[in-house]
Design a protein around this motif. Structure first.
Motif, mmCIF file in Angstrom:
data_model
loop_
_atom_site.group_PDB
_atom_site.id
_atom_site.type_symbol
_atom_site.label_atom_id
_atom_site.label_comp_id
_atom_site.label_asym_id
_atom_site.label_seq_id
_atom_site.Cartn_x
_atom_site.Cartn_y
_atom_site.Cartn_z
ATOM 1 N N GLN A 1 0.811 -1.082 0.185
ATOM 2 C CA GLN A 1 -0.095 0.115 0.059
ATOM 3 C C GLN A 1 0.783 0.869 0.322
ATOM 4 O OE1 GLN A 1 -2.587 0.013 3.441
ATOM 5 N NE2 GLN A 1 -4.082 -1.266 2.220
ATOM 6 N N ARG A 2 1.879 1.295 0.546
ATOM 7 C CA ARG A 2 2.857 2.574 0.576
ATOM 8 C C ARG A 2 3.472 2.669 -0.315
ATOM 9 N NH1 ARG A 2 4.234 4.323 5.912
ATOM 10 N NH2 ARG A 2 5.952 5.556 5.568
ATOM 11 N N ALA A 3 3.996 1.433 -1.188
ATOM 12 C CA ALA A 3 4.133 1.633 -2.747
ATOM 13 C C ALA A 3 3.481 2.165 -3.324
ATOM 14 C CB ALA A 3 5.251 0.342 -3.186
ATOM 15 N N ASP A 4 2.009 2.143 -3.009
ATOM 16 C CA ASP A 4 1.409 2.495 -4.413
ATOM 17 C C ASP A 4 0.708 3.578 -3.806
ATOM 18 O OD1 ASP A 4 0.905 -0.289 -5.726
ATOM 19 O OD2 ASP A 4 -0.739 -0.271 -4.010
ATOM 20 N N ALA A 5 1.007 4.069 -2.617
ATOM 21 C CA ALA A 5 0.724 5.304 -2.601
ATOM 22 C C ALA A 5 1.961 6.233 -3.124
ATOM 23 C CB ALA A 5 1.166 6.517 -0.737
ATOM 24 N N LEU A 6 2.953 5.801 -2.817
ATOM 25 C CA LEU A 6 3.879 6.596 -3.499
ATOM 26 C C LEU A 6 4.092 6.932 -4.339
ATOM 27 C CD1 LEU A 6 7.227 7.363 -2.631
ATOM 28 C CD2 LEU A 6 7.735 5.108 -2.637
ATOM 29 N N ALA A 7 4.106 5.882 -5.413
ATOM 30 C CA ALA A 7 4.348 5.614 -6.550
ATOM 31 C C ALA A 7 3.293 6.734 -7.513
ATOM 32 C CB ALA A 7 3.928 4.642 -7.347
ATOM 33 N N GLN A 8 1.941 7.162 -6.267
ATOM 34 C CA GLN A 8 1.356 7.808 -6.873
ATOM 35 C C GLN A 8 1.579 9.404 -6.664
ATOM 36 O OE1 GLN A 8 -3.033 7.801 -4.886
ATOM 37 N NE2 GLN A 8 -4.162 9.188 -5.976
ATOM 38 N N ALA A 9 2.338 9.650 -5.743
ATOM 39 C CA ALA A 9 2.913 11.262 -5.144
ATOM 40 C C ALA A 9 3.711 11.409 -6.127
ATOM 41 C CB ALA A 9 3.232 10.762 -3.629
ATOM 42 N N ALA A 10 4.350 10.861 -6.381
ATOM 43 C CA ALA A 10 5.487 11.224 -7.331
ATOM 44 C C ALA A 10 4.912 10.931 -8.929
ATOM 45 C CB ALA A 10 6.375 10.283 -7.254
ATOM 46 N N GLY A 11 4.142 10.508 -8.960
ATOM 47 C CA GLY A 11 3.355 10.864 -10.221
ATOM 48 C C GLY A 11 3.980 9.312 -11.508
ATOM 49 N N LEU A 12 3.862 8.590 -10.848
ATOM 50 C CA LEU A 12 4.510 6.796 -11.607
ATOM 51 C C LEU A 12 3.639 5.735 -11.115
ATOM 52 C CD1 LEU A 12 8.316 7.311 -10.132
ATOM 53 C CD2 LEU A 12 7.261 7.981 -12.812
ATOM 54 N N VAL A 13 3.519 4.743 -11.383
ATOM 55 C CA VAL A 13 3.258 3.399 -11.394
ATOM 56 C C VAL A 13 3.822 2.445 -11.212
ATOM 57 C CG1 VAL A 13 1.292 1.940 -12.249
ATOM 58 C CG2 VAL A 13 1.247 4.379 -13.343
ATOM 59 N N ASN A 14 3.102 1.834 -9.164
ATOM 60 C CA ASN A 14 4.411 0.794 -9.000
ATOM 61 C C ASN A 14 3.768 -0.590 -9.865
ATOM 62 O OD1 ASN A 14 4.434 -1.146 -7.442
ATOM 63 N ND2 ASN A 14 3.287 -1.266 -5.613
ATOM 64 N N ALA A 15 4.612 -1.129 -10.543
ATOM 65 C CA ALA A 15 4.666 -2.421 -11.736
ATOM 66 C C ALA A 15 5.049 -3.812 -10.379
ATOM 67 C CB ALA A 15 5.900 -1.854 -12.181
ATOM 68 N N GLY A 16 5.658 -3.098 -9.502
ATOM 69 C CA GLY A 16 5.145 -4.811 -8.444
ATOM 70 C C GLY A 16 6.827 -4.921 -7.634
ATOM 71 N N ARG A 17 6.760 -6.254 -7.137
ATOM 72 C CA ARG A 17 7.873 -6.370 -6.160
ATOM 73 C C ARG A 17 8.899 -6.868 -7.396
ATOM 74 N NH1 ARG A 17 7.900 -10.473 -1.324
ATOM 75 N NH2 ARG A 17 8.182 -12.191 -3.082
ATOM 76 N N ILE A 18 10.006 -5.997 -6.891
ATOM 77 C CA ILE A 18 11.483 -7.053 -7.541
ATOM 78 C C ILE A 18 11.154 -7.697 -7.455
ATOM 79 C CG2 ILE A 18 13.618 -6.044 -8.368
ATOM 80 C CD1 ILE A 18 13.158 -3.398 -8.160
ATOM 81 N N GLY A 19 12.089 -8.634 -7.592
ATOM 82 C CA GLY A 19 12.561 -10.564 -6.878
ATOM 83 C C GLY A 19 12.063 -10.425 -6.230
ATOM 84 N N GLU A 20 12.260 -11.175 -5.013
ATOM 85 C CA GLU A 20 12.450 -11.722 -4.613
ATOM 86 C C GLU A 20 12.534 -10.930 -3.233
ATOM 87 O OE1 GLU A 20 10.477 -14.848 -3.717
ATOM 88 O OE2 GLU A 20 9.917 -15.063 -5.489
ATOM 89 N N LEU A 21 12.723 -9.503 -3.257
ATOM 90 C CA LEU A 21 13.193 -8.943 -2.416
ATOM 91 C C LEU A 21 12.544 -8.037 -1.313
ATOM 92 C CD1 LEU A 21 16.424 -7.181 -5.165
ATOM 93 C CD2 LEU A 21 16.928 -8.693 -3.131
#
Length: 598
Positions: free
Chosen positions: A73-93
């Motif tokens: 959820q925080r990644a989604d909110a962060l992406a929206q604030a930056a004008g970006l889209v959350n493409a998902g988690r990077i691998g297993e990190l």
């Protein structure tokens, strides 16, 4: 002893890190397990994030909240604030996400403005502990490229016309396995060591001239301009790459020495000196020569030569044993057989035969039960031969496209063994033989009589245990556990004093090896089985000898030869076979001798 032999004109598994040099005296088999590379699958961001601006971010989890839900959820909110889209988690990190530009905004002309805006948001956002704009990385495949003009014609190294029909060495080179730290000596008619392809790798400290009794093995001109054989063999092994000259050697990082001994009278004592010369410097002795391949000669090392071979495997190479590689012979068109060659019969040598570029047995190739393996060489006139360095006073080119015969096969084997010794210097001379047996690959040839023995090894009189594969050899060398000490059992002398009848009723000699015999000798499983015979017969070439091990495995150790009319038979001659390798030693052995009536 004439130079009879030189006159006849893909990776399976990744290499790991080099192991420490521990040689354990333990018995047992080993299992080659291919290492599996992890591949990125579905369920994460892929290349689409590289079509526009993108950032990798690490999002921290607030205390007291459900971790995965909070991070996403925080990644989604962060992406929206930056004008970006959350493409998902990077691998297993865990906590790492890829934020990308929306598809409709990727062609915006104000790229720098967008970048600054996003950087400002990410830099001050409380949820971001780390961020990095994703930029394209330049990576190149670790393939090998050479500027040597004849390298594209070295099909035996990299067969682009028929992939797979080569020694599978390029992947080994890509991992910097080139024979470094290993010295191969060519025992022959000299080595032209000042030529461009040889000079940088030349080892003067491992060289000698026994014909002129001086340290320099430079070949001498003769009326036939024929003393280029040793130079050609040396080029196959260690020709220097990327010098814009001729070709490339199999072990182009190795050192190459020369012992000049075949350009003049040769005695048993000279041969013995050659086999042990500088044997703490030279690791591998490449010998592309032997008795006449005329279909009627029975000869090999005499008493001193035999003693030198034995001394070499005991004391050479700091006790790990000198590696002696010998060519099986070029007498195929004379119906010759390499079991009549004492060098090929010796348990202390690696006997190498040849196949042509199509994997078939060439017209000149000999067969025998003591053949360990084969590798590539020339065939008939329609097939390609081996390209290598040359010493030619008349042409002066320093390169040839016409090296052939088992003379060309043995140096390739010597070069591949040099690659093995780089990754595992403590391999013993017997370890090398065992690894060849385990890794050689069966090659389809209608003339080959492949039979699988009791231990599961397939062998043919024509191809030995199969075709040498550099990748498999090097991988096996890295994980190999040293075989136990050498044990041998010698049976009592058996005297039959019986006539040898014609083929209808052969003479059979049986002897039993008991459990008690083996316990006293320490022998458990078979490697080489040798039979020494003295047979009186008016026409030696009419005799056929077959040896059966306790498992029933048959070895044709003595073939009839129409050209051999010698009236003296065999006098204390030792035949050997490797076809019972790995089998139980206990049981009844049977020798069958018959007269085929030539």
């Amino acid at each position: 002893m004439p130079k009879g032999r030189q006159k006849v004109p893909h990776s399976d598994a990744p290499l790991g890190p080099r192991p420490t040099c521990l040689c354990l005296e333990l018995a047992g088999l080993f299992l080659l397990l291919p290492w599996v590379m992890g591949l990125v699958g579905a369920g994460g961001p892929g290349a689409q994030g590289l079509e526009g601006l993108s950032w990798a971010v690490r999002v921290d989890s607030p205390e007291g909240e459900r971790e995965e839900q909070s991070l996403e959820q925080r990644a989604d909110a962060l992406a929206q604030a930056a004008g970006l889209v959350n493409a998902g988690r990077i691998g297993e990190l865990q906590g790492h996400y890829l934020l990308v530009q929306p598809a409709g905004h990727r062609q915006a002309p104000q790229v720098e403005a967008v970048r600054q805006q996003v950087e400002a948001v990410l830099a001050r956002h409380e949820a971001v502990s780390w961020h990095s704009e994703q930029r394209l990385l330049k990576r190149t495949k670790r393939s090998v490229h050479f500027n040597d003009p004849k390298y594209p014609q070295q099909w035996h190294l990299n067969n682009r016309r028929s992939p797979g029909r080569d020694i599978n060495v390029t992947g080994v080179w890509e991992r910097n396995v080139t024979g470094q730290g290993v010295t191969v000596v060519v025992v022959d008619d000299g080595v032209e060591h000042t030529i461009q392809d040889i000079a940088p790798n030349y080892s003067p400290e491992g060289s000698y001239d026994l014909n002129s009794n001086d340290p320099d093995p430079m070949p001498h001109p003769d009326v036939e301009n024929g003393n280029h054989h040793g130079t050609r063999c040396a080029g196959e092994i260690a020709a220097v790459p990327n010098n814009s000259f001729c070709a490339v050697g199999v072990a182009y990082g190795s050192r190459i020495a020369g012992i000049r001994v075949l350009d003049g009278p040769l005695t048993d004592s000279m041969e013995a000196v050659a086999f042990n010369k500088h044997y703490q410097i030279n690791d591998i002795y490449s010998c592309s020569w032997g008795p006449d391949d005329d279909g009627k000669t029975v000869d090999g090392p005499h008493q001193l030569g035999k003693a030198a071979l034995q001394h070499g495997v005991i004391a050479g190479r700091q006790g790990f044993g000198s590696i002696f590689v010998v060519a099986s012979g070029n007498g195929g068109q004379h119906n010759d057989n390499c079991n009549y060659d004492g060098y090929a019969n010796s348990i202390y040598t690696v006997t190498i035969g040849a196949v042509d570029e199509e994997g078939r047995m060439p017209f000149y190739a000999e067969e025998c039960a003591s053949m360990l393996a084969v590798t590539f060489s020339g065939g008939d006139k329609m097939l390609r031969s081996i390209v290598t360095t040359d010493w030619d006073l008349q042409k002066g080119t320093g390169c040839t496209e016409g090296h052939t015969g088992t003379s060309a096969a043995a140096p390739l084997a010597a070069g591949m063994i040099a690659l093995m010794l780089q990754v595992r210097p403590c391999l013993t001379w017997r370890d090398v033989q065992h690894i060849i047996v385990f890794t050689a690959t069966q090659y389809e040839d209608r003339r080959a009589d492949w039979i699988t023995n009791e231990a599961g090894f397939s062998h043919s009189h024509q191809h030995g245990f199969g075709l040498l594969n550099a990748w498999r050899l090097v991988n096996a060398a890295k994980i190999w556990t040293s075989v136990p000490y050498l044990a041998s059992y010698v049976s009592p002398v058996l005297k039959e004093n019986k006539a040898i009848p014609l083929s209808a009723r052969p003479l059979e000699v049986l002897w039993n090896v008991s459990r008690m015999d083996l316990e006293m000798s320490g022998l458990k499983t078979l490697e080489h089985v040798a039979v020494t015979v003295s047979i009186t017969h008016p026409r030696r070439g009419s005799l056929e000898l077959k040896l059966f091990c306790p498992s029933g495995m048959m070895s044709l150790i003595g073939t009839p030869r129409s050209l051999d009319s010698d009236p003296n038979g065999f006098n204390d001659w030792t035949f050997s076979t490797v076809r019972c390798w790995g089998e139980r030693a206990k049981g009844t052995y049977r020798l069958v001798v018959r007269d085929v009536g030539y």
